[in-house]
Design an enzyme around this catalytic site. Structure first.
Site, PDB file in Angstrom:
ATOM      1  N   HIS A 139       0.828  -1.209   0.000  1.00 24.18           N
ATOM      2  CA  HIS A 139       0.000   0.000   0.000  1.00 24.18           C
ATOM      3  C   HIS A 139       0.861   1.258   0.000  1.00 24.18           C
ATOM      4  O   HIS A 139       0.413   2.327  -0.438  1.00 24.18           O
ATOM      5  CB  HIS A 139      -0.920  -0.001   1.225  1.00 24.18           C
ATOM      6  CG  HIS A 139      -2.217   0.717   1.003  1.00 24.18           C
ATOM      7  ND1 HIS A 139      -2.292   1.959   0.427  1.00 24.18           N
ATOM      8  CD2 HIS A 139      -3.503   0.364   1.289  1.00 24.18           C
ATOM      9  CE1 HIS A 139      -3.558   2.355   0.378  1.00 24.18           C
ATOM     10  NE2 HIS A 139      -4.308   1.405   0.884  1.00 24.18           N
ATOM     11  N   ALA A 140       2.098   1.169   0.467  1.00 24.93           N
ATOM     12  CA  ALA A 140       2.988   2.325   0.409  1.00 24.93           C
ATOM     13  C   ALA A 140       3.382   2.645  -1.023  1.00 24.93           C
ATOM     14  O   ALA A 140       3.713   3.794  -1.344  1.00 24.93           O
ATOM     15  CB  ALA A 140       4.246   2.061   1.246  1.00 24.93           C
TER      16      ALA A 140
END
Length: 452
Positions: A139-140
């Site tokens: 998700h980063a």
């Protein structure tokens, strides 16, 4: 070196063995010819050398003083595609059940921070001859909407088109632009300056909570069996429903497709909690992610995260399905009206208040009081036209998102190819009998249709 945004860094900081922080997707492609050869051919198309790897797919966390940094990305100049793209085969009898068990296992394992934070698995062995592709991306690196757009650009609406390339390949390698705002120390200073200057605007969004913003408000949700500490093991369930059924229900009730998605989820959650003898007297509250990302003219995404957070009353204390849908519609209408008056930075400030409880450390009292909300429900926009990979039709794409500590269940949907595809991910320990939610989704939609 590329500097991380604070939101991207937060997703890395929140990760632990019990909390993998990647988004995923399970795609099913139709059977064409020999099933075993089909899987291998698709794998070789994805894994072969098509040219340079796009910078976004070369990012890995930088290193500082022997540990991984939360401040900057490094670019891997020697990517091992045999590690990132793998070929697997299901054991006999090759049912969807075995596929979902495999995806459950893959979705619960951490990505290797020594490498760029993405993996793709081509999975053969399905008894019906279809081939599955499971992908996961931290998700980063990109949010769920960016991940969907990135894969959609690799597919075609033309079944006759050939020459498709994987999303991690650059079709036209471009020279690095050293003037990029986040590409060096001066860029970092400019980014920090912009961030500091935006603080008052973001805080003004948070102040909306104290200026009569309509509910639900964070930390007013009832405690449920979903709002507990979680383990790292996952269960994954998936199913599709015709968009025509859902649109007919929305048109007949004067609501939106998203309202119907939320109502289906609310009805399924209500029935599930009743079966578990755990339905609270007051309504569950969902956090509904709101994209703040506009597709740019080139269609390209720079990765990272650009998502706000809205809260919705699910009406799970209401037994009547039509009244429950009305409450959901009214709740989302109030939220949309408020968000329409805010700038993106104000929405960010408001969202920070809504999700603040998730960033709290795991202290003993954290899971005893009211959670900030009960569950995350996302409706990711997809392409409703049929999509093809070198002539092979994409039948379905099921999203697999992120349960969090205190948020043991996540429901995400994608509309694609004339169907709404539901992907449900739950903590294996905290959410038993996950498949019951699929039965509840069908029952909820049928109840709405019967009441029309």
């Amino acid at each position: 070196m590329t500097f991380m945004s604070p939101l991207d860094a937060m997703f890395l900081a929140m990760e632990s063995r019990e909390h993998p922080m990647h988004v995923g997707g399970l795609s099913l492609f139709e059977h064409t010819g020999d099933p075993e050869g089909f899987a291998r051919d698709l794998f070789e198309e994805l894994a072969r050398d098509h040219g340079a790897v796009a910078p976004l797919f070369r990012r890995r966390p930088g290193r500082s003083l022997g540990s991984f940094s939360l401040l900057h990305w490094e670019l891997d100049n020697d990517i091992d595609l045999d590690f990132h793209v793998r070929l697997l085969s299901l054991p006999a009898p090759g049912r969807v059940r075995e596929l979902l068990e495999l995806v459950s296992m893959l979705h619960g394992s951490l990505l290797d921070r020594h490498r760029p934070l993405w993996e793709v698995y081509v999975i053969g062995g399905l008894a019906d001859g279809r081939v599955a592709v499971y992908s996961k991306t931290h998700h980063a690196l990109m949010d769920g909407i960016t991940a969907v757009r990135t894969w959609q650009r690799a597919l075609s609406a033309d079944p006759e088109e050939r020459g498709a390339t994987p999303p991690w390949r650059m079709k036209t390698p471009r020279a690095h632009n050293t003037s990029t705002s986040a590409s060096g120390p001066f860029g970092a200073l400019r980014s920090l300056s912009r961030a500091a200057g935006s603080v008052p605007d973001a805080l003004s969004g948070a102040k909306e909570l104290t200026r009569g913003m309509p509910g639900p408000l964070p930390f007013t949700a009832p405690h449920t069996m979903f709002n507990v500490p979680i383990s790292g093991a996952r269960r994954f369930a998936a199913q599709s429903w015709p968009l025509s059924r859902m649109r007919a229900a929305a048109a007949a009730t004067g609501t939106t497709l998203n309202d119907v998605v939320l109502a289906m989820c609310a009805g399924a959650l209500r029935e599930y909690l009743i079966a578990e003898n755990n339905l609270p007297e007051s309504s569950l509250i969902a956090m509904v992610p709101v994209s703040m990302r506009a597709a740019n003219a080139s269609g390209a995404d720079d990765g990272g995260n650009s998502v706000g957070a809205a809260l919705c009353d699910l009406g799970t204390d209401e037994p009547d399905p039509q009244r429950r849908l009305t409450r959901i519609q009214e709740s989302m209408a109030r939220t949309k009206s408020t968000l329409a008056k805010l700038t993106p930075l104000q929405i960010l400030g408001l969202s920070a208040v809504n999700v603040a409880g998730l960033a709290l450390p795991s202290v003993p009292w954290r899971h005893r009081g009211a959670p900030p909300f009960n569950i995350v429900i996302s409706n990711v926009p997809g392409d409703e036209r049929p999509r093809y990979w070198n002539g092979v039709r994409l039948e379905a794409v099921y999203p697999a998102s992120i349960p969090l500590d205190g948020q043991a269940l996540n429901l995400t949907t994608i509309g694609s190819g004339g169907s709404m595809h539901f992907g449900i991910v739950g903590c294996r320990r905290a959410v038993p009998h996950l498949q019951r939610l699929l039965t509840g989704l069908e029952q909820s939609l049928a109840e709405l249709e019967a009441a029309l």
